[in-house]
Design an enzyme around this catalytic site. Structure first.
Site, short mmCIF file in Angstrom:
data_model
loop_
_atom_site.label_atom_id
_atom_site.label_comp_id
_atom_site.label_asym_id
_atom_site.label_seq_id
_atom_site.Cartn_x
_atom_site.Cartn_y
_atom_site.Cartn_z
N ASN A 191 0.80 -1.22 0.00
CA ASN A 191 0.00 0.00 0.00
C ASN A 191 0.84 1.28 0.00
O ASN A 191 0.40 2.30 -0.52
CB ASN A 191 -0.94 0.00 1.21
N LYS A 209 2.27 3.47 -11.31
CA LYS A 209 1.12 2.61 -11.01
C LYS A 209 0.76 1.75 -12.23
O LYS A 209 0.32 0.60 -12.07
CB LYS A 209 -0.08 3.45 -10.57
N TYR A 222 3.87 9.28 -10.96
CA TYR A 222 3.05 8.41 -10.12
C TYR A 222 2.15 7.53 -10.99
O TYR A 222 2.07 6.31 -10.81
CB TYR A 222 2.22 9.25 -9.17
#
Length: 246
Positions: free
Chosen positions: A83, A153, A149
């Protein structure tokens, strides 16, 4: 047969699990009866019922030491939830190479390193294990101000599918949409602005962190025993096409 999400006796590691979405994930696993260990780069308020370890997941040696300590304490590691992640908003055209390196490192390379270490433990266990990667809708749409980012991802989703090709350990990803956390106002602005954003979501609201956690619990549970390499959306229905709002 009743369908029950009971993870009693299972040991779960949630990186970045003491705040934000991670806190909701931790709470969901605790509610399912699991033994939960969280980690962060520094001491954090311990979630009631969970254990906490100080570990920078960008440091492979620190990750190895942490996982070894968890196994020494509990005898096993059944579930890893990758996470830890995130990125401050910035213009990609002016951000430094060091900034981009750090963002990609935290959101892509760190989950890979933690997964490798956890997998080595899970492979030795008769029951194997489960890895859940917390990804983002930013992986599959343009992500201005968080370009590195979004790219990281997207890489994490690809990594999920590749790791799932290896035996014994199931690997899945949750692509998370907009979620209300303690940083919602700082990130999105005033209550009026947040409300306006929520009106664009088909379900009419942002997620609560524990709702993301429940998806992770399902993927880690026996109810998902034949689910691996999957990308599960947790985004309230997604983002409607722009032409619906002009």
């Amino acid at each position: 047969m009743a369908l029950v999400l009971d993870l009693s006796g299972r040991v779960v590691l949630v990186t970045g699990g003491s705040k934000g979405i991670g806190l909701g994930i931790t709470q969901a696993f605790l509610d399912a009866g699991a033994t939960v260990v969280t980690c962060a780069r520094s001491e954090s308020p311990t979630v009631d019922g969970a254990e906490h370890r100080v570990c920078d997941v960008r440091d492979p040696d620190a990750v190895t030491s942490m996982v070894e300590e968890i196994v020494a304490t509990h005898g096993r590691l059944d579930v890893l939830v990758n996470n830890a992640g995130g990125a401050p908003a910035t213009d990609a055209a002016t951000a430094s190479p060091r900034f981009h390196d750090k963002i990609v490192g935290l959101n892509l390379l760190s989950p890979l390193a933690v997964s490798q270490t956890a997998n080595a433990v899970m492979q030795r266990q008769e029951s194997g294990g489960s890895i859940v990667n917390i990804s983002s809708i930013s992986a599959h749409r343009a992500s201005p101000t968080v370009a590195a980012y979004g790219a990281a991802k997207a890489g994490l989703d690809s990594l999920t599918r590749s790791l799932a090709m290896e035996p014994k350990v199931r690997v899945n990803a949750v692509d998370v949409g907009l979620c209300r956390t303690e940083n919602t106002d700082d990130h999105y602005g005033s209550d009026d602005r947040v409300a306006a954003i929520e009106r664009t979501i088909p379900l009419g609201r942002m997620a609560q962190p524990v709702e993301v956690g429940r998806v992770a619990v399902f993927l880690a549970s026996d109810l998902a025993s034949y689910v691996s390499g999957a990308r599960v959306g947790c985004d309230g229905g997604g983002e409607p096409p722009v032409f619906l709002h002009v």
